[in-house]
Design an enzyme around this catalytic site. Structure first.
Site, mmCIF file in Angstrom:
data_model
loop_
_atom_site.group_PDB
_atom_site.id
_atom_site.type_symbol
_atom_site.label_atom_id
_atom_site.label_comp_id
_atom_site.label_asym_id
_atom_site.label_seq_id
_atom_site.Cartn_x
_atom_site.Cartn_y
_atom_site.Cartn_z
ATOM 1 N N GLU A 108 0.818 -1.202 0.000
ATOM 2 C CA GLU A 108 0.000 0.000 0.000
ATOM 3 C C GLU A 108 0.855 1.255 0.000
ATOM 4 O OE1 GLU A 108 -3.863 -1.946 2.186
ATOM 5 O OE2 GLU A 108 -2.326 -1.032 3.433
ATOM 6 N N CYS A 121 3.340 8.589 1.008
ATOM 7 C CA CYS A 121 3.923 7.661 1.981
ATOM 8 C C CYS A 121 4.119 6.325 1.258
ATOM 9 C CB CYS A 121 2.930 7.538 3.132
ATOM 10 S SG CYS A 121 3.384 6.325 4.350
ATOM 11 N N CYS A 128 6.443 -6.698 7.690
ATOM 12 C CA CYS A 128 7.592 -6.176 8.445
ATOM 13 C C CYS A 128 7.989 -7.201 9.495
ATOM 14 C CB CYS A 128 7.229 -4.854 9.117
ATOM 15 S SG CYS A 128 8.625 -4.096 9.993
ATOM 16 N N CYS A 132 6.590 -4.453 16.167
ATOM 17 C CA CYS A 132 6.117 -3.480 17.153
ATOM 18 C C CYS A 132 4.676 -3.845 17.535
ATOM 19 C CB CYS A 132 6.175 -2.069 16.581
ATOM 20 S SG CYS A 132 7.833 -1.647 16.031
ATOM 21 N N CYS A 135 1.440 -2.065 15.891
ATOM 22 C CA CYS A 135 1.419 -1.797 14.450
ATOM 23 C C CYS A 135 0.735 -2.923 13.670
ATOM 24 C CB CYS A 135 2.853 -1.627 13.972
ATOM 25 S SG CYS A 135 2.993 -1.457 12.185
HETATM 26 N N1 SAH Z 1 9.054 0.937 9.990
HETATM 27 C C1 SAH Z 1 9.220 2.332 10.005
HETATM 28 C C2 SAH Z 1 8.290 3.075 9.079
HETATM 29 C C3 SAH Z 1 6.895 2.570 8.983
HETATM 30 S S1 SAH Z 1 5.931 2.746 10.436
HETATM 31 C C4 SAH Z 1 9.101 2.867 11.412
HETATM 32 O O1 SAH Z 1 8.672 2.138 12.300
HETATM 33 O O2 SAH Z 1 9.462 4.019 11.629
HETATM 34 C C5 SAH Z 1 5.524 4.481 10.347
HETATM 35 C C6 SAH Z 1 5.086 5.108 11.659
HETATM 36 O O3 SAH Z 1 3.822 4.609 12.051
HETATM 37 C C7 SAH Z 1 6.024 4.825 12.818
HETATM 38 O O4 SAH Z 1 6.401 6.034 13.459
HETATM 39 C C8 SAH Z 1 5.195 3.997 13.762
HETATM 40 O O5 SAH Z 1 5.581 4.214 15.092
HETATM 41 C C9 SAH Z 1 3.803 4.486 13.464
HETATM 42 N N2 SAH Z 1 2.754 3.552 13.817
HETATM 43 C C10 SAH Z 1 2.751 2.215 13.703
HETATM 44 N N3 SAH Z 1 1.584 1.694 14.135
HETATM 45 C C11 SAH Z 1 0.813 2.730 14.532
HETATM 46 C C12 SAH Z 1 -0.518 2.858 15.041
HETATM 47 N N4 SAH Z 1 -1.299 1.788 15.207
HETATM 48 N N5 SAH Z 1 -0.975 4.083 15.325
HETATM 49 C C13 SAH Z 1 -0.212 5.176 15.107
HETATM 50 N N6 SAH Z 1 1.028 5.133 14.611
HETATM 51 C C14 SAH Z 1 1.549 3.922 14.328
HETATM 52 FE FE1 SF4 Z 2 7.648 -2.421 11.253
HETATM 53 FE FE2 SF4 Z 2 7.455 -1.390 13.710
HETATM 54 FE FE3 SF4 Z 2 7.527 0.249 11.581
HETATM 55 FE FE4 SF4 Z 2 5.369 -1.315 12.053
HETATM 56 S S1 SF4 Z 2 6.120 0.379 13.321
HETATM 57 S S2 SF4 Z 2 6.365 -0.999 10.093
HETATM 58 S S3 SF4 Z 2 6.361 -3.170 12.898
HETATM 59 S S4 SF4 Z 2 9.143 -1.137 12.294
#
Ligand code: SAH
Ligand code: SF4
Length: 382
Positions: A108, A121, A128, A132, A135
């Site tokens: 996406e 974006c 991934c 986390c 996420c």
């Molecule tokens: N993997 C990279 C980039 C993709 S995630 C990273 O983690 O930085 C992009 C952003 O979305 C990150 O800052 C992450 O902390 C945030 N994110 C992930 N899940 C989320 C959620 N459920 N609600 C709000 N932000 C979220």
């Molecule tokens: Fe991967 Fe964590 Fe970024 Fe989600 S927030 S895309 S799990 S690194």
């Protein structure tokens, strides 16, 4: 007899050179390829510009090349990339593109208009591996890396879409914040940055590109030495190791001290700042004392803080703090001297907001899974 497999020797002699994927190729590689075909170098540049400046999708589009050249190209090269499977438009104008790879994987990419600016974006991986806890992408696991052509094609396809639906609007900023951890796909990340910023290709300015990472410290250190150095956003999300360990397992490998050490050493150009992303999770990391701990951590780093109120999805055991709690946290951060901004969720009605990218279309495995488990759909956003 006819069904018998060919003997190995026959197979060996019939091995063909793999075709060059022009969508993933650098300008230098395209020129080298042209020379290997017996063509002048500039033919390589011509072809590369078709693929990366004009976003050609087939050799037949390359109208200034002769028929024979195009036929030879079809034998020796391909134009990789993605196909658009679905475009969803949010009430706020955000568009989510579901794109499919040649091997049937969905990813996406989100186009977010904001006044004169338009930010795209983009995704760097299918799924991934970082896991986390908050996420949605994490729940897919890592299916595979995207190749450089699949990364850059997201931009070309979005440009095409905008040219059709909103001529005059152009992608002005790019963030690697879609699905995946960009530094976990390092070589393709760097290759894609080189292609997208090349003035003979898409010509995006590196100052308008931001790579967001969960903090792969050795790769962060390497990125600081590359020719193209994007802006950095770091998903910190916690004011101390205990909380970060619990919500981001990567912290057990590279803790906050190691991460901040690498960031302090990152060669930032003048007037650039590191962005720290901080997903606010009710009752987990949103206390005023957490803001105080955060300000102590970030002291001396040229930075700003982006607060992202948690975007709910069925797989995460968290809730979004109330408006009042979010406002109080932001106010406390500012009072403590941190430039702090609130990320307004964009496109959350089409699951396009941060952390909601998980191919949640009707046919996606994740939707099938959540339906099977009878899990509720995401609660409405306050
Ligand atoms: N993997 C990279 C980039 C993709 S995630 C990273 O983690 O930085 C992009 C952003 O979305 C990150 O800052 C992450 O902390 C945030 N994110 C992930 N899940 C989320 C959620 N459920 N609600 C709000 N932000 C979220
Ligand atoms: Fe991967 Fe964590 Fe970024 Fe989600 S927030 S895309 S799990 S690194």
């Amino acid at each position: 007899m006819r069904d018998r497999p060919a003997p190995l020797a026959v197979l060996a002699t019939s091995v063909v050179e793999p075709k060059l994927d022009l969508r993933s190729a650098t300008l230098d590689e395209a020129c080298g390829f042209a020379v290997a075909q017996g063509w002048p170098r500039f033919r390589g540049e011509q072809i590369w510009r078709w693929v990366h400046d004009k976003a050609a999708r087939s050799f037949d589009d390359m109208t200034n090349l002769g028929r024979e050249t195009r036929a030879r190209l079809a034998e020796t090269a391909v134009i990789g990339g993605l196909t658009v499977a679905e475009v969803q438009t949010s009430h706020d104008g955000t568009r989510k593109l579901r794109l499919v790879t040649h091997d049937g994987q969905s990813i996406e990419s989100v186009v977010i208009p904001d006044g004169d600016k338009t930010t795209q974006c983009i995704s760097s991986q299918v799924g991934c591996a970082v896991d986390c806890q908050f996420c949605a992408t994490a729940k897919l696991g890592l299916r595979r890396n995207l190749d450089a052509g699949e990364i850059v094609d997201q931009v070309y396809l979005a440009r095409r879409l905008l040219a059709d639906v909103e001529p005059g609007r152009r992608i002005s900023n790019l963030v690697y914040m879609g699905m995946g951890e960009p530094l976990h796909n390092y070589d393709n990340l760097v290759r894609s940055l080189g292609i997208l910023t090349h003035d003979k290709g898409a010509g995006l300015s590196q100052r308008r590109i931001t790579v967001s990472t969960s903090g792969l410290v050795p790769k962060l250190e390497r990125l600081g030495g590359e020719d193209v150095r994007p802006n950095l956003a770091v998903s910190l999300n916690a004011p101390n190791d205990a909380i970060r360990d619990a919500i981001m397992p990567i912290n057990r490998k590279w803790n906050i001290a190691k991460l901040l050490g690498a960031l302090r050493a990152y060669p930032l150009e003048q007037r650039r700042r590191i962005t720290f992303e901080y997903v606010l999770l009710a009752g987990v990391n949103d206390a005023l004392d957490h803001a105080a701990q955060l300000s102590r951590l970030l002291r001396g780093i040229k930075c700003k803080v982006n607060l992202i109120p948690f975007n709910p999805h069925p797989e995460a055991p968290y809730t979004r703090p109330s408006h009042a709690a979010v406002a109080a946290f932001q106010e406390e951060c500012r009072r403590l001297g941190m430039p702090t901004y609130l990320r307004i969720p964009r496109g959350d009605d089409i699951d396009a907001a941060c952390g909601q990218l998980a191919n949640r279309s009707a046919s996606s495995p994740l939707v099938a899974l959540t339906r099977r488990r009878g899990l509720p759909s995401p609660p409405p956003v306050e």
